[in-house]
Structure formats: C-alpha cells, structure tokens
Scaffold this motif. Structure first.
Motif, PDB file in Angstrom:
ATOM      1  N   GLY A 174      -0.990 -16.098  -2.352  1.00 18.61           N
ATOM      2  CA  GLY A 174      -0.085 -14.989  -2.655  1.00 18.61           C
ATOM      3  C   GLY A 174      -0.502 -13.717  -1.942  1.00 18.61           C
ATOM      4  N   PHE A 175      -1.806 -13.408  -2.008  1.00 21.51           N
ATOM      5  CA  PHE A 175      -2.310 -12.180  -1.393  1.00 21.51           C
ATOM      6  C   PHE A 175      -2.110 -12.220   0.117  1.00 21.51           C
ATOM      7  CE2 PHE A 175      -5.700  -9.351   0.125  1.00 21.51           C
ATOM      8  CZ  PHE A 175      -5.362  -8.213  -0.579  1.00 21.51           C
ATOM      9  N   VAL A 176      -2.500 -13.335   0.743  1.00 26.77           N
ATOM     10  CA  VAL A 176      -2.402 -13.458   2.208  1.00 26.77           C
ATOM     11  C   VAL A 176      -0.946 -13.438   2.660  1.00 26.77           C
ATOM     12  CG1 VAL A 176      -2.867 -15.016   4.163  1.00 26.77           C
ATOM     13  CG2 VAL A 176      -4.604 -14.624   2.420  1.00 26.77           C
ATOM     14  N   PHE A 177      -0.067 -14.043   1.847  1.00 30.63           N
ATOM     15  CA  PHE A 177       1.357 -14.122   2.158  1.00 30.63           C
ATOM     16  C   PHE A 177       1.934 -12.731   2.430  1.00 30.63           C
ATOM     17  CE2 PHE A 177       5.859 -14.611   1.144  1.00 30.63           C
ATOM     18  CZ  PHE A 177       6.160 -15.876   1.619  1.00 30.63           C
ATOM     19  N   LEU A 178       1.491 -11.729   1.681  1.00 30.51           N
ATOM     20  CA  LEU A 178       1.998 -10.373   1.900  1.00 30.51           C
ATOM     21  C   LEU A 178       1.052  -9.535   2.748  1.00 30.51           C
ATOM     22  CD1 LEU A 178       3.816  -9.246  -1.324  1.00 30.51           C
ATOM     23  CD2 LEU A 178       4.670 -10.324   0.731  1.00 30.51           C
ATOM     24  N   PHE A 179      -0.217  -9.966   2.832  1.00 28.57           N
ATOM     25  CA  PHE A 179      -1.210  -9.240   3.621  1.00 28.57           C
ATOM     26  C   PHE A 179      -0.778  -9.178   5.089  1.00 28.57           C
ATOM     27  CE2 PHE A 179      -5.205  -9.269   6.075  1.00 28.57           C
ATOM     28  CZ  PHE A 179      -5.851  -8.186   5.510  1.00 28.57           C
ATOM     29  N   ILE A 180      -0.282 -10.299   5.617  1.00 23.49           N
ATOM     30  CA  ILE A 180       0.083 -10.365   7.041  1.00 23.49           C
ATOM     31  C   ILE A 180       1.283  -9.453   7.367  1.00 23.49           C
ATOM     32  CG2 ILE A 180       0.843 -11.938   8.884  1.00 23.49           C
ATOM     33  CD1 ILE A 180      -0.907 -14.085   7.331  1.00 23.49           C
ATOM     34  N   PRO A 181       2.407  -9.549   6.617  1.00 21.01           N
ATOM     35  CA  PRO A 181       3.500  -8.615   6.932  1.00 21.01           C
ATOM     36  C   PRO A 181       3.099  -7.145   6.801  1.00 21.01           C
ATOM     37  CG  PRO A 181       4.084 -10.032   5.064  1.00 21.01           C
ATOM     38  CD  PRO A 181       2.802 -10.531   5.608  1.00 21.01           C
ATOM     39  N   ILE A 182       2.178  -6.827   5.886  1.00 20.33           N
ATOM     40  CA  ILE A 182       1.776  -5.420   5.743  1.00 20.33           C
ATOM     41  C   ILE A 182       1.025  -4.959   6.991  1.00 20.33           C
ATOM     42  CG2 ILE A 182       0.261  -3.852   4.467  1.00 20.33           C
ATOM     43  CD1 ILE A 182       0.991  -5.545   1.974  1.00 20.33           C
ATOM     44  N   LEU A 183       0.184  -5.848   7.564  1.00 16.48           N
ATOM     45  CA  LEU A 183      -0.540  -5.497   8.791  1.00 16.48           C
ATOM     46  C   LEU A 183       0.438  -5.252   9.940  1.00 16.48           C
ATOM     47  CD1 LEU A 183      -3.668  -7.824   8.955  1.00 16.48           C
ATOM     48  CD2 LEU A 183      -3.540  -5.402   8.368  1.00 16.48           C
ATOM     49  N   ILE A 184       1.487  -6.089  10.000  1.00 18.21           N
ATOM     50  CA  ILE A 184       2.436  -5.986  11.102  1.00 18.21           C
ATOM     51  C   ILE A 184       3.386  -4.805  10.878  1.00 18.21           C
ATOM     52  CG2 ILE A 184       4.284  -7.202  12.368  1.00 18.21           C
ATOM     53  CD1 ILE A 184       2.969  -9.818  11.304  1.00 18.21           C
ATOM     54  N   TYR A 185       3.803  -4.610   9.659  1.00 18.95           N
ATOM     55  CA  TYR A 185       4.876  -3.655   9.354  1.00 18.95           C
ATOM     56  C   TYR A 185       4.491  -2.847   8.116  1.00 18.95           C
ATOM     57  CZ  TYR A 185       9.610  -2.070   8.172  1.00 18.95           C
ATOM     58  OH  TYR A 185      10.698  -1.314   7.860  1.00 18.95           O
ATOM     59  N   PRO A 186       3.531  -1.924   8.282  1.00 17.72           N
ATOM     60  CA  PRO A 186       2.965  -1.235   7.109  1.00 17.72           C
ATOM     61  C   PRO A 186       3.967  -0.371   6.339  1.00 17.72           C
ATOM     62  CG  PRO A 186       2.025  -0.384   9.164  1.00 17.72           C
ATOM     63  CD  PRO A 186       2.900  -1.520   9.535  1.00 17.72           C
ATOM     64  N   GLN A 187       5.056   0.053   6.994  1.00 16.55           N
ATOM     65  CA  GLN A 187       6.036   0.880   6.271  1.00 16.55           C
ATOM     66  C   GLN A 187       6.800   0.058   5.233  1.00 16.55           C
ATOM     67  OE1 GLN A 187       5.728   0.374   9.541  1.00 16.55           O
ATOM     68  NE2 GLN A 187       6.871   1.868  10.735  1.00 16.55           N
ATOM     69  N   GLY A 190       3.616  -2.241   0.554  1.00 17.49           N
ATOM     70  CA  GLY A 190       2.333  -1.599   0.332  1.00 17.49           C
ATOM     71  C   GLY A 190       1.295  -2.584  -0.166  1.00 17.49           C
ATOM     72  N   TRP A 191       0.062  -2.080  -0.314  1.00 18.22           N
ATOM     73  CA  TRP A 191      -1.011  -2.909  -0.868  1.00 18.22           C
ATOM     74  C   TRP A 191      -0.700  -3.344  -2.282  1.00 18.22           C
ATOM     75  CZ3 TRP A 191      -3.715  -5.240   2.308  1.00 18.22           C
ATOM     76  CH2 TRP A 191      -4.059  -4.650   3.529  1.00 18.22           C
ATOM     77  N   GLY A 192       0.063  -2.493  -2.979  1.00 16.56           N
ATOM     78  CA  GLY A 192       0.463  -2.853  -4.341  1.00 16.56           C
ATOM     79  C   GLY A 192       1.185  -4.191  -4.359  1.00 16.56           C
ATOM     80  N   ASP A 193       2.057  -4.398  -3.349  1.00 18.48           N
ATOM     81  CA  ASP A 193       2.813  -5.655  -3.282  1.00 18.48           C
ATOM     82  C   ASP A 193       1.880  -6.835  -3.048  1.00 18.48           C
ATOM     83  OD1 ASP A 193       5.565  -4.699  -3.546  1.00 18.48           O
ATOM     84  OD2 ASP A 193       5.192  -3.688  -1.655  1.00 18.48           O
ATOM     85  N   ALA A 194       0.868  -6.643  -2.177  1.00 16.39           N
ATOM     86  CA  ALA A 194      -0.074  -7.735  -1.886  1.00 16.39           C
ATOM     87  C   ALA A 194      -0.896  -8.088  -3.126  1.00 16.39           C
ATOM     88  CB  ALA A 194      -0.991  -7.342  -0.736  1.00 16.39           C
ATOM     89  N   LYS A 195      -1.363  -7.046  -3.847  1.00 19.79           N
ATOM     90  CA  LYS A 195      -2.130  -7.312  -5.077  1.00 19.79           C
ATOM     91  C   LYS A 195      -1.248  -8.008  -6.103  1.00 19.79           C
ATOM     92  CE  LYS A 195      -4.610  -3.044  -4.487  1.00 19.79           C
ATOM     93  NZ  LYS A 195      -4.658  -1.691  -5.063  1.00 19.79           N
ATOM     94  N   LEU A 196       0.007  -7.550  -6.186  1.00 15.66           N
ATOM     95  CA  LEU A 196       0.943  -8.167  -7.127  1.00 15.66           C
ATOM     96  C   LEU A 196       1.146  -9.636  -6.774  1.00 15.66           C
ATOM     97  CD1 LEU A 196       2.834  -7.696  -9.521  1.00 15.66           C
ATOM     98  CD2 LEU A 196       4.602  -6.984  -7.926  1.00 15.66           C
TER      99      LEU A 196
END
Ligand SMILES: [Zn+2]
Length: 269
Positions: A174-187, A190-196
């Motif tokens: 779950g964390f990695v699933f959102l971690f990658i899009p955040i690195l590519i498209y940080p706008q 947020g990190w909140g979504d990755a933690k969630l």
C-alpha cells in the motif's frame, strides 16, 4: 428478533456517528474530544439531551439550532445516517462476532479519516499513527490469543485474520503503491495519502489491498473527470484522494473477497 437487532444496531450506529462528528469537528483543530460539551457553533448554547438525539433531533428541528435558529450543515446528519447504515449492515453481514467488532472499528476510523480529508485536505498523523498501532495489534497479537477462534463462525473471511506476514506485506505494498506516484508527481498526492495506503494494507492485507487501492483510483478518476466536465472544479484545484481511499477501504472490508473472486473469474474460460 433479528430485525429488531438490526434496527438496534442501526440506532447504536447513529449514536456512534454523532461521536464521529465530534472527532471530525475537533481533531483537525486540535481541540479536546471531551471538553467543552456539545454546543451550537453559532450561539455557543450548550445542547441538551433532547437536542442530541442522532438523526431525529436533526429532522424535527429542521436542521436549525433550537436556540438561535442558525442553519446546521448537512454533514453531521449524513455521517450519523451513514454510520447507522454501516453498523446495521455489518451486523447483518457478520452477526455478533469478532469480525463485527473489528469491521465497525475500521469502518468508523475510515469514515472519520475520509470526511476530514474531504473538508480540510488533511490526513492527520494523530489518527493514522495510533490506527497503525491498533492494526498491528489486530494483525499480529490478536490471532495468537485464540480469542478470534472462539468467536468466529466463519474463519478467514475477515481481513484481520490475514495474519502478521500478510498484513505487513499489504501495508508495504500500500505504501509503495502511492510512494512512486508521489515521487513522480508530488503536487498530485501527499505523504498523508501514502501513509493512509500503508494503513489500508495493514487493515485489508494482501491481495485485498490492491482491490482497495484500484477501486479508489477508479472512483477518484470517475468523480474527478465528472467534476471537471461539469465545471464544478477547475484543472488547477486539487481533489483530495483520501475520501476515495477511505470509501474504497470500507467497501473492500465488506465485499473485497467477492470482488476479487469476480475479477479473477473473468480470466477463467
Ligand atoms: Zn445556536
């Protein structure tokens, strides 16, 4: 008798819903959940017990404060109704079992997280971190106590019975699933979504975490495109992802295994 119990759990759910409203109102502002007692936000008048009957006092006062006639927003009403429906449905689905307890807890948790993100564009660490701790206890400690075996009529339906390894795997995915899009498209997120998403993995385990995340992406995409087409939101305005993650998690807790089986069935000829 069964119908009476379902109605009783619906009413219990609306009462929990009014507590969830207090959490949604106060946690983002850093206020205490216990003090001050419930009051009208406009005139500050303290509410009496008859003003606090979930759903019903809302209806017979016609969404207005009894003391100053100020109009009350719709959200508290829908949270109470939603929570009532959720409790009734989960009771009907699981009966009075460990699964019922775990699922209503997670359902209430994601209701609060989703509505706060919808209203404030915030995923609060002070909710996510304790929730991660509780999810780890449910994943790792609870299965070893034997409590679950004693109560469960149908073992292994519930996500929490996924066991430690599976829960941690789900959380990591779950964390990695959102971690990658955040690195590519940080706008975009947020990190909140990755933690969630990590929390969602701990709650649903693998592979259901993928069902929850994909459902959230599809829901968010459909709603986002609709809002753009109807010109309710412009391209520049961010649409929070947490509400879709939360809704998809609640749906996955209830129907995730069915959805997964249906999906896998599509590939069997
Ligand atoms: Zn008032």
């Amino acid at each position: 008798m069964e119908v009476m119990l379902i109605v009783a759990f619906a009413l219990f759910g609306t009462a929990i819903g009014s507590f969830l409203n207090v959490c949604i109102d106060r946690l983002p502002l850093g206020k205490s959940l216990l003090y001050p007692p419930s009051h009208c936000d406009t005139c500050q008048h303290r509410l009496s017990p008859k003003d606090l009957i979930p759903v019903f006092s809302y209806l017979w006062l016609r969404r207005r404060c009894r003391y100053c006639q100020a109009l009350i927003p719709w959200r508290p009403f829908w949270v109470e109704v939603g929570s009532g429906c959720l409790f009734a449905f989960i009771y009907w689905h699981y009966g009075l079992s460990a699964e019922f307890a775990v699922t209503v807890f997670y359902g209430s948790l994601f209701l609060v997280l989703g509505v706060i993100d919808l209203e404030h564009q915030l995923i609060l660490n002070k909710i996510v971190y304790p929730a991660v701790a509780v999810a780890l206890i449910i994943d790792i400690v609870l299965p070893q106590t034997g409590i679950l075996d004693a109560f469960l009529p149908q073992p292994a339906i519930l996500a929490s019975l996924i066991g430690a390894g599976n829960g941690l795997l789900g959380g990591g995915i779950g964390f990695v699933f959102l971690f990658i899009p955040i690195l590519i498209y940080p706008q975009g997120m947020g990190w909140g979504d990755a933690k969630l998403a990590g929390l969602i993995g701990l709650v649903t385990g693998f592979p259901l975490v993928l069902v929850a995340l994909l459902m959230a992406v599809i829901l968010g995409g459909l709603v986002g495109v609709t809002l753009l087409l109807l010109k309710i939101k412009s391209r520049k305005e961010a649409i929070p992802f947490g509400p879709f993650l939360s809704l998809a998690t609640i749906a996955t807790l209830l129907w995730g295994s069915d959805i997964l089986q249906w999906y896998l069935g599509l590939f069997q000829f």
